[in-house]
Write a protein that holds these residues in place. Structure first.
Motif, short mmCIF file in Angstrom:
data_model
loop_
_atom_site.label_atom_id
_atom_site.label_comp_id
_atom_site.label_asym_id
_atom_site.label_seq_id
_atom_site.Cartn_x
_atom_site.Cartn_y
_atom_site.Cartn_z
N SER A 142 0.85 -1.03 0.06
CA SER A 142 -0.08 -0.11 -0.01
C SER A 142 0.91 1.28 0.06
N ILE A 143 2.23 1.24 0.80
CA ILE A 143 2.99 2.25 0.96
C ILE A 143 3.56 2.69 -0.47
N LEU A 144 3.98 1.48 -1.14
CA LEU A 144 4.93 1.52 -2.45
C LEU A 144 3.98 2.05 -3.38
N LEU A 145 2.58 1.44 -3.61
CA LEU A 145 1.62 1.59 -4.56
C LEU A 145 1.25 3.23 -4.43
N SER A 146 0.95 3.67 -3.25
CA SER A 146 0.18 4.91 -2.90
C SER A 146 1.33 5.96 -3.08
N PHE A 147 2.49 5.82 -2.70
CA PHE A 147 3.76 6.86 -2.69
C PHE A 147 4.39 6.80 -4.30
N GLY A 148 4.11 5.57 -5.04
CA GLY A 148 4.54 5.48 -6.22
C GLY A 148 3.60 6.36 -7.20
N TYR A 149 2.30 6.43 -6.68
CA TYR A 149 1.35 7.30 -7.69
C TYR A 149 1.65 8.59 -7.24
N LEU A 150 1.78 8.96 -5.99
CA LEU A 150 1.80 10.50 -5.40
C LEU A 150 3.19 11.14 -6.14
N THR A 151 4.21 10.22 -6.40
CA THR A 151 5.45 10.85 -6.71
C THR A 151 5.64 10.97 -8.28
N CYS A 152 5.08 10.06 -8.94
CA CYS A 152 5.22 9.77 -10.50
C CYS A 152 4.17 10.36 -11.37
N SER A 153 2.95 10.45 -10.66
CA SER A 153 1.64 10.77 -11.70
C SER A 153 1.70 12.21 -12.30
N LYS A 154 2.40 13.14 -11.62
CA LYS A 154 2.33 14.43 -12.07
C LYS A 154 3.16 14.39 -13.25
N GLU A 155 4.36 13.87 -13.40
CA GLU A 155 5.30 13.88 -14.32
C GLU A 155 4.59 13.11 -15.53
N ALA A 156 3.90 11.98 -15.20
CA ALA A 156 3.23 11.20 -16.31
C ALA A 156 2.07 12.13 -16.91
N MET A 157 1.39 12.88 -16.21
CA MET A 157 0.28 13.61 -16.64
C MET A 157 0.80 14.92 -17.46
N GLN A 158 1.99 15.27 -17.05
CA GLN A 158 2.55 16.31 -18.01
C GLN A 158 3.04 15.66 -19.27
N ARG A 159 3.55 14.54 -19.48
CA ARG A 159 3.73 13.95 -20.60
C ARG A 159 2.33 13.75 -21.29
N LYS A 160 1.43 13.45 -20.76
CA LYS A 160 0.08 13.13 -21.65
C LYS A 160 -0.61 14.33 -21.98
N ARG A 161 -0.05 15.66 -21.26
CA ARG A 161 -0.86 16.95 -21.44
C ARG A 161 -0.63 17.38 -23.14
N GLY A 162 0.33 16.92 -23.86
CA GLY A 162 0.51 17.08 -25.06
C GLY A 162 -0.17 16.20 -26.31
N GLU A 163 -0.63 14.96 -25.73
CA GLU A 163 -0.99 14.05 -26.48
C GLU A 163 -2.37 14.24 -27.26
N THR A 164 -2.48 15.48 -27.96
CA THR A 164 -3.53 15.93 -28.73
C THR A 164 -3.30 16.89 -29.70
N LEU A 165 -3.76 16.94 -31.07
CA LEU A 165 -3.52 17.79 -31.96
C LEU A 165 -4.04 19.17 -31.63
N GLU A 166 -4.66 19.35 -30.52
CA GLU A 166 -5.34 20.73 -30.13
C GLU A 166 -4.54 21.41 -29.37
N TYR A 167 -3.03 20.69 -28.83
CA TYR A 167 -2.29 21.13 -27.85
C TYR A 167 -1.92 22.62 -28.38
N LEU A 168 -1.50 22.96 -29.71
CA LEU A 168 -1.21 24.19 -29.80
C LEU A 168 -2.06 25.18 -30.24
N SER A 169 -3.45 24.94 -30.26
CA SER A 169 -4.37 25.95 -30.33
C SER A 169 -5.22 26.26 -29.11
N ALA A 170 -5.72 27.52 -29.17
CA ALA A 170 -6.64 28.30 -28.30
C ALA A 170 -7.46 29.26 -28.68
#
Length: 679
Positions: A274-302
């Motif tokens: 429980s400690i490893l899985l929860s801490f693994g998510y807490l410390t790694c999820s933000k970086e993974a989400m940053q990488r996913k943020r650009g996975e769309t062709l809408e990324y450069l438009s607003a």
């Protein structure tokens, strides 16, 4: 010089002011050898005196001297030496290790003193033969009678040839015949050592004692000297110490506690995972989400608009509306970012129009414009099928579209619309007809994703430029196309389209989107990311709670587990201390057991973490479209994944050792006598 003496020895239980005075200023110098018996009614202070002399309790006041030194003022090492080399204690209820053999009980003091096992066994066989216990060496103590147990206890006390033997009611639990045998053994031992005995049996005391001390209300009231000869004090040879004997206790504890250790291990594995899985998510999820943020062709438009607040006099009610910002306002808002500003023609090309595909009509797709249809600027890495193209009239679809319309590459998406343009005075119709050939499929972050068609912005812009609005042109006296209508404000359009041209600047764009300003920047890509981030933050709060519960759970499991182990063996612990064992020696079997258990369940947790990480990431990929939210925690180059796991193992071992040692350390504050009495 007298070997043992005491001065004004006092013991009060329950506090000095309101407590019970058990011993009151007892002063006496004991002979160097002989049998000294202490008589008195219950509550006279006999057993208290014996416990103070043998260091099983600390005095409230007064001093105990051994060879002129105040024993209680000596360091722990010297106290251990006093108990291990100079004294033995015979308990009323034997004080033996019941699950061990007679031989193991008797040789233990010699092993503590550093004797080899072979030499210790030889001496034990001699003393067992002397006291009629030759055939009992391999028998378990629990199978013996009371008289046999007391004789074994005396053999254990005599085998190391101590200067002083303390005996607390050694005949109290025996019948007359066994009591007589025990007194003969103590009398024989008193010829070369000082035996101090507490007893209620006046007849046996008078028959075998050299001196009798009478106590009443904690005071010495009289002394009888039945024999006066003391003889010459024998010099003892200190054979040193050894701690190898503790390994036998460690092996014994492991065997006896196998099931308990299995349950502790299972609980520890659950907590550590429980400690490893929860801490693994807490410390790694933000970086993974940053990488996913650009996975769309809408990324450069607003889209960018101006928010205007309208107040009505003194009324507390205010309204807001959106307007098209000026180029100057846009430039001021976006600063030095690399971008281009274009009209927002969504009024002519709705986000979700009717479209034709495979001779069927649908309306379940979002049509999104992109600036660079070649995908050189951004997006080639997102192509999972097909190819990028500079051809006119092409488009790309996302993987969600491909799931709804299998094998779409090479097929066409047809848009045929008629959009009315009516400003209240003049009416025109804008006809939209496009055929887009699908050239590739884009793999996108699937959270909140819908089927999408990405088409070139420039193509539609050119078509709108060619589309002449006849009625508006006639009214204004010049040719007006659909694009001019947007620029002149003839259409109900309140925003501008912005395309960014440097993917590395999108973090700055994201910060500007979050800033509060009357020039509002909106992006579907960042809106989806923010929605997922909010969900992730709420999930993270739950995981922090799980992390804390798991951490304290592991600590609690270790503490409760080894507290139960200690409570089960508190008599053995007290006996080992009374034999002169050091704190470190008594704690070693507990610490080895707890440390080994923690290492095993921690290593198993780490081994199980990898397949569980893959499993949970697959589930997260299925539900949220991100498959690497959980990973081995790391904190920069200095604390990599393997370093973190090593630290995790070390911290778990420390927690286990700390939990395993606390019960013993707290028990020492109570005193050995209380531990034995509680037992």
């Amino acid at each position: 010089m007298k070997t043992l003496s005491c001065s004004k020895l006092t013991k009060t239980y329950g506090g000095q002011t309101e407590g019970v005075l058990a011993l009151n200023s007892f002063t006496y110098s004991f002979p160097n050898k002989g049998l000294v018996s202490i008589l008195g009614k219950s509550g006279s202070g006999k057993s208290t005196l014996l416990c103070l002399l043998s260091l099983m309790e600390k005095p409230t006041a007064g001093k105990v001297y051994f060879k002129g030194d105040d024993i209680n003022a000596l360091p722990d090492k010297a106290k251990n030496r006093f108990l291990r080399d100079e004294t033995s204690f015979i308990f009323q209820h034997y004080g033996l290790f019941d699950k061990e053999t007679v031989l193991e009980n008797v040789i233990l003091p010699l092993l503590m003193k550093g004797y080899s096992r072979k030499k210790a066994i030889k001496k034990a066989e001699t003393i067992l033969l002397r006291f009629g216990l030759k055939g009992f060496a391999r028998r378990e103590v629990a199978t013996l009678s009371g008289g046999e147990k007391q004789r074994v206890a005396i053999c254990r006390a005599l085998i190391k040839k101590p200067r002083i033997i303390f005996a607390d009611e050694p005949t109290g639990a025996l019948d007359a015949r066994n009591g007589e045998e025990v007194m003969k053994m103590l009398s024989s031992a008193s010829k070369s050592a000082l035996v101090i005995m507490v007893s209620h049996n006046k007849e046996l005391v008078e028959a075998y004692s050299d001196r009798i001390l009478h106590l009443k209300d904690g005071k010495l009231v009289s002394e009888e000297k039945l024999k006066t000869e003391e003889g010459v004090e024998e010099e003892k040879t200190n054979t040193g110490t050894s701690s190898f004997w503790v390994l036998r206790f460690f092996a014994k504890y492991l065997k006896e506690d196998f099931r308990r250790n299995i349950l502790t291990g299972l609980s520890g594995i659950i907590g550590c995972l429980s400690i490893l899985l929860s801490f693994g998510y807490l410390t790694c999820s933000k970086e993974a989400m940053q990488r996913k943020r650009g996975e769309t062709l809408e990324y450069l438009s607003a889209n960018i608009s101006k928010k205007e607040i309208i107040n009505y006099g003194n009324s507390p009610v205010s309204l807001s509306r959106e307007k098209r910002p000026t180029i100057e306002e846009i430039n001021d808002r976006l600063g030095s970012l690399n971008y281009s500003v274009h009209p927002d023609y969504s009024v002519f090309f709705p986000l979700s129009p009717l479209y034709g595909f495979d001779n069927e009509e649908y309306s379940d797709v979002s049509f999104v414009s992109i600036y660079d249809s070649s995908l050189e600027e951004y997006g080639k890495n997102l192509l999972i099928e097909g190819e990028a193209s500079l051809e006119q009239g092409i488009c790309y679809v996302n993987d969600v579209f491909a799931k709804s319309h299998p094998s779409p590459i090479g097929k066409e998406v047809v848009v045929d619309l008629t959009v009315p343009l009516d400003n209240g005075f003049i009416h025109d119709e804008v006809k939209i007809y496009y055929r887009f050939a699908i050239k590739g499929i884009i793999g996108e972050f699937s959270y909140m994703n819908t089927p999408k068609v990405y088409y070139p912005y420039g193509l539609v812009e050119n078509e709108l430029r060619k589309t002449i609005l006849e009625n508006h042109s006639e009214n204004l006296g010049k040719k007006i196309n659909a694009l001019d209508a947007l620029e002149l404000g003839l259409a109900n359009e309140n925003s501008k389209k912005v395309f960014f041209h440097d993917p590395n600047e999108m973090d700055l764009v994201y910060n500007k989107i979050k800033e509060e300003n009357n020039i509002v920047i909106s992006s579907n890509a960042f809106m989806v990311f923010d929605s997922f981030s909010s969900l992730s933050e709420a999930f993270s709060l739950c995981l922090w709670l799980l992390f804390a519960i798991s951490l304290f759970g592991v600590i609690g499991i270790n503490a409760m587990s080894f507290l139960s182990l200690f409570l089960k063996r508190r008599k053995e612990v007290a006996l080992l201390f009374s034999l002169g064992a050091k704190k470190s020696e008594v704690m070693t079997p507990f610490l080895l057991e707890s440390g080994l258990a923690s290492i095993l369940y921690c290593l198993l947790s780490i081994a199980l973490f990898y397949p569980l990480k893959v499993l949970f990431n697959l589930l997260l990929q299925n539900y949220f479209g991100i498959g690497d939210l959980i990973d081995i925690p790391s904190f920069g180059p200095s604390v990599s994944g393997p370093v973190f796991l090593a630290l995790f193992l070390a911290i778990n071992v420390f927690i286990a050792l700390f939990s395993g040692s606390m019960p013993i350390l707290f028990s020492l504050r109570k005193g050995l006598r209380k531990e034995l009495r509680d037992e």
